[in-house]
Design a protein around this motif. Sequence first.
Motif, PDB file in Angstrom:
ATOM      1  N   CYS A 199    -111.882  -9.084 -27.334  1.00  0.00           N
ATOM      2  CA  CYS A 199    -111.362 -10.357 -26.850  1.00  0.00           C
ATOM      3  C   CYS A 199    -110.165 -10.755 -27.703  1.00  0.00           C
ATOM      4  N   HIS A 234    -109.124 -13.636 -28.250  1.00  0.00           N
ATOM      5  CA  HIS A 234    -109.322 -14.946 -28.897  1.00  0.00           C
ATOM      6  C   HIS A 234    -110.482 -14.959 -29.884  1.00  0.00           C
ATOM      7  N   CYS A 235    -111.346 -13.951 -29.811  1.00  0.00           N
ATOM      8  CA  CYS A 235    -112.532 -13.931 -30.657  1.00  0.00           C
ATOM      9  C   CYS A 235    -112.658 -12.545 -31.281  1.00  0.00           C
ATOM     10  N   CYS A 288    -115.987 -11.855 -22.308  1.00  0.00           N
ATOM     11  CA  CYS A 288    -116.265 -12.243 -23.693  1.00  0.00           C
ATOM     12  C   CYS A 288    -117.489 -13.154 -23.694  1.00  0.00           C
ATOM     13  N   CYS A 333    -116.368 -16.765 -25.705  1.00  0.00           N
ATOM     14  CA  CYS A 333    -115.547 -17.822 -25.116  1.00  0.00           C
ATOM     15  C   CYS A 333    -115.631 -17.806 -23.594  1.00  0.00           C
TER      16      CYS A 333
HETATM   17 ZN    ZN Z   1    -113.560 -14.675 -26.519  1.00  0.00          ZN
END
Ligand code: ZN
Length: 666
Positions: free
Chosen positions: A382, A384-385, A400, A403
């Motif tokens: 991911c 963002h993570c 994911c 999120c």
């Molecule tokens: Zn994520």
Amino acid sequence: MLYADVIVPLPLQDSYTYSIPSELESYLKRGCRVLVPFGRSKSYVGIVRAIHTKVPQGYEVKPIKECLDTQPIVTETQFRFWEWIAQYYVCPLGDVMNAALPARLKEETIRRTRASNHSSLRMDRDEALLSTPQQQAYDAICQSFLTKEVTLLHGVTSSGKTEIYIHLIRQVLAEGKQVLYLLPEIALTTQITERLRSVFGDEMGVFHSKFTDAARVAVYRKQLSDSPYQLILGVRSSVFLPFDRLGLVIVDEEHEVSYKQQDPAPRYHARSAAIMLAHQCGAKTLLGTATPSLESYHLARTGRYGYVSLTTRYLDIQLPEIEVVDIKRLKFQKRMKGIFSPTLLDAIGEALEHHEQVILFQNRRGYANFLMCKTCGWVPQCPHCDVSLTYHKKTNRLVCHYCGQTFDLPTQCPSCEESNFSDVGIGTEKVEQQIHRYFPEATTIRMDIDTAHTRTAYEQIISDFSHHQYDILIGTQMVTKGLDFDNVSVVGILDADTMLNIPDFRSHERTYHVLAQVAGRAGRRTTRGRVVLQTRSVDSDTIAYVVNNDYDAMFRTQMDERRRFHYPPYYRLINIYLRHNDYGRTELLANDLGTLLRQVFGDRVLGPDRPPVARVHSMYVRKLMLKIEKNASPSRVRSLLFDIQARLLQQPSAHGLQIYYDVDPM
Ligand code: ZN
Ligand code: ADP
Ligand code: ZN
């Protein structure tokens, strides 16, 4: 001039002081809602916490705009409880207010909701006679309540604990007192609601997080009225309802992790909160489970709690036989059929032949854990993570699980430019697909958050499966909860190892709980059930304890470790998290916080460390841990932590930093 301290739903300080306009002076009371200005142009609905004449110093005091109630909507009992939550769980009262009041009670435009008032006394039809062991347990609980505030009912799966609760509830209601019956989130409510409704009818109110806000407001208001529900069946947030004559709190499946609120604050444990609530109200607490938490069992063994055990199943049906299958060896011998061992396939086949049902448990949703490039080993992450994405075959997307964002499958590996991917690991989708390969006639249904994301969907699955519309139920932890199906003879556990290998001091305790509970779904009514447990860790002590139904041995082993490494129930843990969108600052501020904490708490401080997922929603996360002696005063710890936090936040570089606390983390 009179002033009011007002709790507003903001995470800064416990309350703010306003002046009371003269026209409100005569009827404004503690516990009433008021509209107050905040900052330049905002206003909030707050709760009056205190009325006094002490002139606030150092800032311009603003007046309350409006009073929204003629009578308090937060009672004295609730205030006491709110204060405890705020102290113990290290959060401002505004956070507690946020959790305690349904949204509509905090809105500016107040729609008057009338509590439905159809409470006709109806307790009839439908209470079963207790068996001899049940009656003995019931008597022992009543005896225990004479001297103990809290009693642990340790009854094996399907020993008939619900029926004992029903008899106790009836007794308490007959004395004119109220009962709060707590259940873990979602799980169970459907089946238990039906059972209790048939006995207590309209005496019972149900309080569930999946109900609409209007329905929750109606229950809240009814509890404030002259004719409150006598019995509330609810999930963790129902500890915040007003009770005026609470006599008994039942915490069913007390070991359940979902009693802990994870996000947002207050991160409270509903079992601890319920015990405190009962204590403050002079009520008794009954904790019920087949697999006690180490915390509760420890307190029962040391005499703080009463202890009552029930070692036989209702109708004396034997506990299921558990066969351990070594999938590492079978794989090596090439005898696995896909993800199934021959033993599990035989057991399923036999059950289906006898028109019996099967539950298959795999603790991961989706199809595979992740995709991997066959050439170079690249795994999609991911953006963002800090986690790899889970492959969902049905939607053909990568998801994911932190999120929630979804992504297209890669057509080409960005690292080596090959286009050859394999999927790794087992999710519930894969289990379902492979079952159809071996049992094309069998009907299957999946239960995980992808299929049971609403209450109706969840209830439908349970109801359909109870009516044998499906032969095989495949699910995540959702199927391990206290569900009661008549016709399930076989339970298959596809892979017991994932839970065991989680790097957490509770992983063995938790594995024991989950495996013993899911095994307990087999053979509840007629004949002895059969459980096939597939694992690579055949030598694990924890698995042996599950097979032998030896809770005590698991307890002793785990308590030894907890004592040696200063973990609960010997010590109280507080995790402190920092979140910031800048990597460098997060590191620096975490180190600064570590230094400040060590000046006060010395070597009780561990970290800062990176949590297993060190970036979520594009925010970097760092974690510190405090190991505090059990007898340390929670309010002292809180004020020390808040002082340190204020000092850290004063630094200009701390702009945009979020700090939060997780007390007794799960
Ligand atoms: Zn994520
Ligand atoms: P537990 O919560 O201990 O796992 P349950 O309360 O779900 O067990 O009871 C198991 C099964 O036995 C249920 O189907 C329940 O209806 C049945 N049962 C338990 N006690 C009685 C009783 N006294 N009379 C009739 N049926 C009972
Ligand atoms: Zn590659």
